[in-house]
Design a protein around this motif. Sequence first.
Motif, short mmCIF file in Angstrom:
data_model
loop_
_atom_site.label_atom_id
_atom_site.label_comp_id
_atom_site.label_asym_id
_atom_site.label_seq_id
_atom_site.Cartn_x
_atom_site.Cartn_y
_atom_site.Cartn_z
N UNK A 17 -30.38 -11.99 -25.07
CA UNK A 17 -29.68 -13.19 -25.57
C UNK A 17 -28.57 -13.67 -24.63
N UNK A 18 -27.99 -12.76 -23.84
CA UNK A 18 -26.95 -13.14 -22.87
C UNK A 18 -27.55 -13.68 -21.58
N UNK A 19 -28.88 -13.79 -21.52
CA UNK A 19 -29.63 -14.29 -20.37
C UNK A 19 -29.58 -13.35 -19.16
N UNK A 20 -29.50 -12.06 -19.44
CA UNK A 20 -29.72 -11.06 -18.39
C UNK A 20 -31.23 -10.89 -18.27
N UNK A 21 -31.71 -10.80 -17.05
CA UNK A 21 -33.15 -10.76 -16.77
C UNK A 21 -33.53 -9.38 -16.24
N UNK A 22 -34.65 -8.87 -16.73
CA UNK A 22 -35.19 -7.61 -16.24
C UNK A 22 -35.99 -7.88 -14.97
N UNK A 23 -35.63 -7.18 -13.89
CA UNK A 23 -36.41 -7.22 -12.66
C UNK A 23 -36.95 -5.81 -12.42
N UNK A 24 -38.18 -5.76 -11.91
CA UNK A 24 -38.81 -4.49 -11.61
C UNK A 24 -39.23 -4.47 -10.14
N UNK A 25 -39.10 -3.30 -9.54
CA UNK A 25 -39.38 -3.14 -8.11
C UNK A 25 -40.80 -2.61 -7.94
N UNK A 26 -41.58 -3.30 -7.13
CA UNK A 26 -42.97 -2.89 -6.90
C UNK A 26 -43.02 -1.56 -6.16
N UNK A 27 -43.97 -0.72 -6.54
CA UNK A 27 -44.15 0.57 -5.87
C UNK A 27 -44.73 0.39 -4.48
N UNK A 28 -45.61 -0.61 -4.30
CA UNK A 28 -46.28 -0.77 -3.01
C UNK A 28 -45.50 -1.61 -2.01
N UNK A 29 -44.48 -2.33 -2.47
CA UNK A 29 -43.64 -3.14 -1.58
C UNK A 29 -42.20 -3.01 -2.06
N UNK A 30 -41.46 -2.04 -1.55
CA UNK A 30 -40.13 -1.72 -2.09
C UNK A 30 -39.12 -2.87 -2.08
N UNK A 31 -39.26 -3.83 -1.20
CA UNK A 31 -38.28 -4.92 -1.18
C UNK A 31 -38.71 -6.08 -2.09
N UNK A 32 -39.73 -5.87 -2.91
CA UNK A 32 -40.28 -6.91 -3.76
C UNK A 32 -39.83 -6.66 -5.20
N UNK A 33 -38.83 -7.42 -5.64
CA UNK A 33 -38.33 -7.38 -7.02
C UNK A 33 -38.91 -8.57 -7.75
N UNK A 34 -39.33 -8.36 -8.99
CA UNK A 34 -40.03 -9.41 -9.71
C UNK A 34 -39.91 -9.21 -11.22
N UNK A 35 -40.33 -10.24 -11.94
CA UNK A 35 -40.55 -10.12 -13.37
C UNK A 35 -41.94 -9.53 -13.58
N UNK A 36 -42.34 -9.37 -14.81
CA UNK A 36 -43.69 -8.88 -15.11
C UNK A 36 -44.70 -9.93 -14.68
N UNK A 37 -45.72 -9.50 -13.96
CA UNK A 37 -46.79 -10.40 -13.54
C UNK A 37 -48.12 -9.68 -13.69
N UNK A 38 -49.18 -10.45 -13.73
CA UNK A 38 -50.50 -9.83 -13.77
C UNK A 38 -51.58 -10.85 -13.98
N UNK A 39 -52.76 -10.51 -13.53
CA UNK A 39 -53.92 -11.39 -13.63
C UNK A 39 -54.70 -11.12 -14.91
#
Length: 158
Positions: A17-39
């Motif tokens: 509710x405070x608009x803090x966003x969860x970012x997750x770091x990819x295991x295969x590309x350590x400098x890649x922070x993202x939200x949840x994604x998927x096909x």
Amino acid sequence: MTAFKLPESVLVVIYTPALDVLLIQRADVPDFWQSVTGSKDHVDESFEQTARREVFEETALDCREGAALQPHLHDWGLENVYEIYPRWRHRYAPGVVLNTEHLFGLEVPANTPVRLNPGEHTHCQWLPYAQAAERCFSPSNAEACLMLPRLARRKGVS
């Protein structure tokens, strides 16, 4: 026969509710922070089903049918079409270079525990939406974070 990934995916911005966003770091590309994604897993899977499945697979947050977080997933009614990064094109059928990404938001209470799938992600962090946007590797993910104050107010979806 090799099963290629479908060029239709979801981006799910998980936020408080405070608009803090969860970012997750990819295991295969350590400098890649993202939200949840998927096909999508198959052509008949809806974007909403994909979003619910991917959130659970990547974070163990359950917004699937009947779960407590189910009503908190919101279809933002937005799509991005972007060029698939060359490093990941081998996952798609020959000649596929564009992906359509459908955007969702998932509001969760502050301090909601997250359990990452270690095969996909190694770390997570909660950041204010503007800082999350700066940290995102993907331009479409950064833009979604920056739109959060406006989109979070639009609660009437899915």
